[in-house]
Scaffold this motif. Structure first.
Motif, PDB file in Angstrom:
ATOM      1  N   VAL A   1       0.834  -1.208   0.000  1.00 31.24           N
ATOM      2  CA  VAL A   1       0.000   0.000   0.000  1.00 31.24           C
ATOM      3  C   VAL A   1       0.866   1.254   0.000  1.00 31.24           C
ATOM      4  O   VAL A   1       0.607   2.214  -0.742  1.00 31.24           O
ATOM      5  N   CYS A   2       1.904   1.256   0.799  1.00 26.80           N
ATOM      6  CA  CYS A   2       2.780   2.422   0.864  1.00 26.80           C
ATOM      7  C   CYS A   2       3.535   2.622  -0.450  1.00 26.80           C
ATOM      8  O   CYS A   2       3.700   3.752  -0.908  1.00 26.80           O
TER       9      CYS A   2
ATOM     10  N   GLY B   1       1.087   4.007  -2.969  1.00 29.33           N
ATOM     11  CA  GLY B   1       0.820   5.406  -2.641  1.00 29.33           C
ATOM     12  C   GLY B   1       1.980   6.309  -3.003  1.00 29.33           C
ATOM     13  O   GLY B   1       1.784   7.423  -3.508  1.00 29.33           O
TER      14      GLY B   1
ATOM     15  N   TRP C   1       1.978   6.631  -6.772  1.00 25.89           N
ATOM     16  CA  TRP C   1       0.826   7.373  -7.271  1.00 25.89           C
ATOM     17  C   TRP C   1       0.967   8.869  -6.989  1.00 25.89           C
ATOM     18  O   TRP C   1       0.765   9.697  -7.858  1.00 25.89           O
ATOM     19  N   ARG C   2       1.310   9.205  -5.734  1.00 34.54           N
ATOM     20  CA  ARG C   2       1.452  10.599  -5.333  1.00 34.54           C
ATOM     21  C   ARG C   2       2.718  10.721  -4.500  1.00 34.54           C
ATOM     22  O   ARG C   2       2.698  10.471  -3.303  1.00 34.54           O
TER      23      ARG C   2
ATOM     24  N   ARG D   1       5.451  11.698  -2.119  1.00 36.40           N
ATOM     25  CA  ARG D   1       5.621  12.580  -0.970  1.00 36.40           C
ATOM     26  C   ARG D   1       6.802  12.084  -0.158  1.00 36.40           C
ATOM     27  O   ARG D   1       7.094  10.890  -0.118  1.00 36.40           O
TER      28      ARG D   1
ATOM     29  N   ALA E   1       5.892   9.553   2.603  1.00 38.93           N
ATOM     30  CA  ALA E   1       5.623   8.205   2.090  1.00 38.93           C
ATOM     31  C   ALA E   1       6.927   7.469   1.794  1.00 38.93           C
ATOM     32  O   ALA E   1       7.042   6.264   2.060  1.00 38.93           O
TER      33      ALA E   1
ATOM     34  N   THR F   1      10.869   7.903  -5.259  1.00 36.25           N
ATOM     35  CA  THR F   1       9.909   8.877  -4.738  1.00 36.25           C
ATOM     36  C   THR F   1      10.623  10.130  -4.250  1.00 36.25           C
ATOM     37  O   THR F   1      10.178  11.255  -4.521  1.00 36.25           O
TER      38      THR F   1
END
Length: 108
Positions: A21-22, A25, A28-29, A31, A34, A83
């Motif tokens: 999930v992390c 995430g 996807w976006r 940060r 994250a 990321t």
């Protein structure tokens, strides 16, 4: 205390779910928080994956090596680094866009 907590049968599936999930995430976006949480989850996964390690891909000593389950930690760290890079790129782009709008250049 921590050792008995890590022996619970629910820890491995929950850690896998949290990493997945992390990572999704973070992709996807992007940060910074994250990416940091994903790096922390990669470290946690490397500690709890002993029951599901699989084949040994590379041995350093007789009792230490790199296994199939360790590939998830490597993938999670790569996604975290990607990321962080995307966040840095976004900051750089935001700065240059602001300069173009205002017509100013950075002081040197």
């Amino acid at each position: 205390m921590l050792h008995t907590l890590l022996d619970a049968p629910v820890v491995i599936p929950l850690t896998l779910l949290a990493v997945a999930v992390c990572a999704l995430g973070a992709l996807w976006r992007p940060r910074v928080d994250a990416a940091l949480v994903l790096g922390l989850l990669a470290a946690i996964w490397s500690r709890v994956n002993q029951p599901v390690e699989g084949r040994i891909l590379h041995s350093w000593t007789l009792d230490r090596g790199f296994t199939e389950a360790d590939l998830l930690s490597v993938a999670a760290v790569l996604v975290a680094v990607l990321t962080l890079g995307r966040c840095a790129w976004r900051l750089v782009r935001r700065g240059t866009d602001r300069e173009e709008r205002t017509g100013t250049s950075p002081a040197r």
